[in-house]
Every structure is written in structure tokens, then in C-alpha cells.
Design an enzyme around this catalytic site. Sequence first.
Site, PDB file in Angstrom:
ATOM      1  CE  LYS A   1      -4.389   1.108   0.187  1.00  0.00           C
ATOM      2  NZ  LYS A   1      -5.575   0.326  -0.245  1.00  0.00           N
TER       3      LYS A   1
ATOM      4  CG  ASP B   1      -7.368   3.224  -0.904  1.00  0.00           C
ATOM      5  OD1 ASP B   1      -7.864   2.094  -0.859  1.00  0.00           O
ATOM      6  OD2 ASP B   1      -7.442   4.024   0.066  1.00  0.00           O
TER       7      ASP B   1
END
Length: 444
Positions: free
Chosen positions: A126, A166
Site C-alpha cells: 500500500k 484508493d
Amino acid sequence: MSYVDEVFEALKVKHPTEDEFLEAAERVLDTIRPAVEANEEKYRKAGLLERLVEPERIITFRVPWTDDKGVNHVNLGYRVQFNSAIGPYKGGLRFHPSVNQSILKFLGFEQIFKNSLTGLPIGGGKGGADFDPKGKSDAEVMRFCQSFMTELYKYIGADEDVPAGDIGVGGREVGYLYGQYKRITNLYEGVLTGKGLSFGGSLARPEATGYGLVYITDEMVRAAGKDLKGKTVVISGSGNVAQYATQKATQLGAKVVTLSDSNGYIYDPDGIKLDIVMEIKNVKRGRIREYVDQVPSAKYFEGERPWGVKCDIALPCATQNEINGEDAKKLIDNGCWCVAEGANMPSDADAIDAYLKAKILYMPGKAANAGGVATSALEMSQNSERLSWSFEEVDSKLKNIMVGIYEKVAEAAKKYSYETDFVTGANIAGFEKVADAMMAQGLV
Ligand code: NDP
Ligand code: 2IT
């Protein structure tokens, strides 16, 4: 002390300020106990859990950029390359002022198990930055993305680490990031997913997280002898995941009555009109309150979240910890019998305890929102073979993957806990493949 407790106690001492990461790690470690205990000696000797909770690598860098007035700014950029046991690091980039190392470690950690559940060969990662795209011009967003990629490109690649979107990173940002990667490296490769259709993106990737969420919800609801048709659904958020969850739930005959953003929520008793929301959010980049200007029969609640609205099903699709214990109690008291998470970790520990105590249907994010990353992996496959599949082909693969995840999670729940404890089910089913690969690959 058990091996699990020992590792968690040491983690708390090592990273005392990383609340979100510790919360995610505790929840996973606590529920995988039976799978760990069955192999305790072997795992302890291999330092398996100590390695599982520590990222392979964290890259932090400054991102200097200039706004339209010529003023210079410096943001912080990150990539957490958490675990590559089962494939290249894979996971989104978040641009939001709240981004910090703890949040990205929690998201990267969750991503390991989520990606494993998809059955596809993708590891966990991430990244992101504490940059706020809200209110910025396209030119400012482009300059930020170019500066961000000017550092990040060194650490990513189609077989190494494949970022995607995201919160705050959608098609526009992925386009700018891809353009800069290609310019610097001279490579036309599948290094990012969520790309535009004209440069290697996959049909159905924009829809995938929201659609996948509703597919797995439908599967879970039908397994419980119920049906989505005619049910009232409360959704939070109004971004990518919330929009396509609304679309699919509506297509399957449910009525979605709320959406929200960080300022408040809208309630439309006649069912949300998605085309109006998409115009406000995707074209004008406005606020959700503008919906009531066009639909006067709807109501806007400033500063509130939608969990007090009576519903059958709640689909939180905004952000972490958006449902606390009190919110969960409100939902349950109002008759909500199903919660499935489009967002990552939207329910805090008290909320999860309340769902499990009330034995309502509850599908945690790492299973429920895995359709997005699964379809990203399908985009990687298409890029590797230099082909594009039809919408129907991708959508039907997505549906099969979500049904497969439900089956894996339900089976592990039954084996290690009780039939509908999908928290334990998802964590153990995700953990087993990663643990197996890590054990086979030795001390790395
Ligand atoms: P978007 O940026 O498209 O939308 C985010 C939405 O959530 C916006 O409505 C935003 O409101 C709201 N929101 C964000 N932060 C907060 C906050 N702190 N408080 C209240 N509302 C907030 O993001 P996505 O739809 O892509 O992501 C939503 C969630 O889904 C995230 O948890 C993400 O991690 C998760 N997810 C996303 C996937 C994807 O493929 N995109 C895949 C799997 C999970 P505002 O505009 O006011 O900020
Ligand atoms: O949280 C997630 O799974 C995502 N933001 C999607 C990641 C991806 O690589 O598609």
C-alpha cells in the site's frame, strides 16, 4: 504466553504510536490462533509471525510540487511493501491529508490476506501521500502525481510492485502517474492498475470493488435463506466503491437510501438516483449535499453519518473506523441484519464485537472488498498477454472470484469457529496460503 500473544506484545512495544496498524494486527493475530496453535512449534522456529507483522520494506520520500500561484509545497510520500510471499506487492495508493505510516501499514497488512483470498498471485502493499486532492486544479494534481512518481518509479514494476487507486486516487491520478512512469523508464508495462481503457486498463475495473461487494453480500444473504430484492440498504461514502455498490444493489432489486461524504449524508426514501450523484462527484467534483438541490424530496444531514437510518443491510464504503460500537448498536436496534464492508476496516473493534454478539451477518472488508484488487490482477493478466477481455468476461470472472471467496471464508469459519464467524474465516483462509508460501521459501 502463547506465540501469538508474545508477538503482539512485542509489536506494541516496537510501534507504540501506530494505533491503526496495531488494531488491524491484533484482530488478525487474535483470530488466527487456532491455525497458529496447530503448527506452533514449526512457526515459532521459523519466526513466521514476527516476519508476517513486519513489512519487507517501507519507502518514505518527500514530494515537492508547485501550485497554480507558484507557491511551493512539500508532502510526504510512502510505499509499504509488506509481503511478497505469494506474488509481487499489490495494493492501492491513497492521497488524503490523514495518511501516515500507521494507516498505510494497516492497509498493507490487510491487503496481504485480502490478496491471498482472491486466489490470485499477488502480494500485499500500500502507499500514498498526505496530499489532499480536494479543491486542487487538474494541473496541480498532475504536477503532484508527476513529482510523486519521479521518486516512486525506482521501487515499482510489473513483476515487482503494482500500485492502483484508493481514496483520492482514481482514473485521473492513475493516468498522470502512468504517464510519468512511462516517460522516465521508457517502459509500456502493466505497472499500475485502474488505468484508462485506451492505455491498458481493464473493462469493469472501475465497477469491480462495488460490484464485488454486492456479489459477495448476495451470496451470503442467499446462503442465509434471504434475498436482496426489496431490501433497504444504507451506504456511506460517495466515491468509487459507494457508487458502484449502489448501482449493483439497485440492479439486484434493493433500494439504496443513503450516501455520504466527509461533510454529511443524504437520505432519499425513494432510492438514490446514481446519475445525479455521479455528475456531482465525478464531473463537478462537488459535495454530496448538492444532491438535495436536484432532488428536493431528499434530505441532507450536515456533520452526521447514516448509521441511525433504518435498514436491512449496511454497506460502509467510506473509510476506516467510521462505525463505532454505538453506531453498530443503533444499526442492530433498528433491525439491520447484515453488514458488509466496502471500505477497509470501517468497523472498529467495539462495532465488530456488537455484530458478532448479535450474530448478524457480517463480512469483513478483506473479503467483501477484494473484488477491486482481484480485477486489478485480471488487468495485470490482460497486460501480460497484451489482450483486452470483454466487460462480460471480466465481470463473470469477478463474480466467480467473489463466490469463491465466500466459500473459502465460510468453510474456514465452520472449521475453526462457528458457521457465520466470517472474521475468523477470512483471516484464517487468507493466512494459510501466505504462511505456507513463507514456510516454503525459508528465512527471507
Ligand atoms: P474515493 O476517494 O473514490 O471516495 C472516498 C469516499 O469516502 C468519499 O465520499 C469521501 O468523502 C469519503 N471519505 C473519505 N475519507 C473520509 C473520512 N475521513 N470521513 C468521512 N468520509 C470520508 O475512494 P474509494 O471509493 O476508492 O474508497 C473508499 C473505501 O474503499 C476506502 O476505505 C478504500 O480503502 C476502500 N477500497 C477501495 C477500493 C478501490 O478499488 N477503490 C478497493 C477496496 C477497498 P470526501 O470526498 O468528503 O473525502
Ligand atoms: O484496498 C484495496 O484493495 C484497493 N484500494 C485496490 C487495490 C488494487 O491494487 O486494485
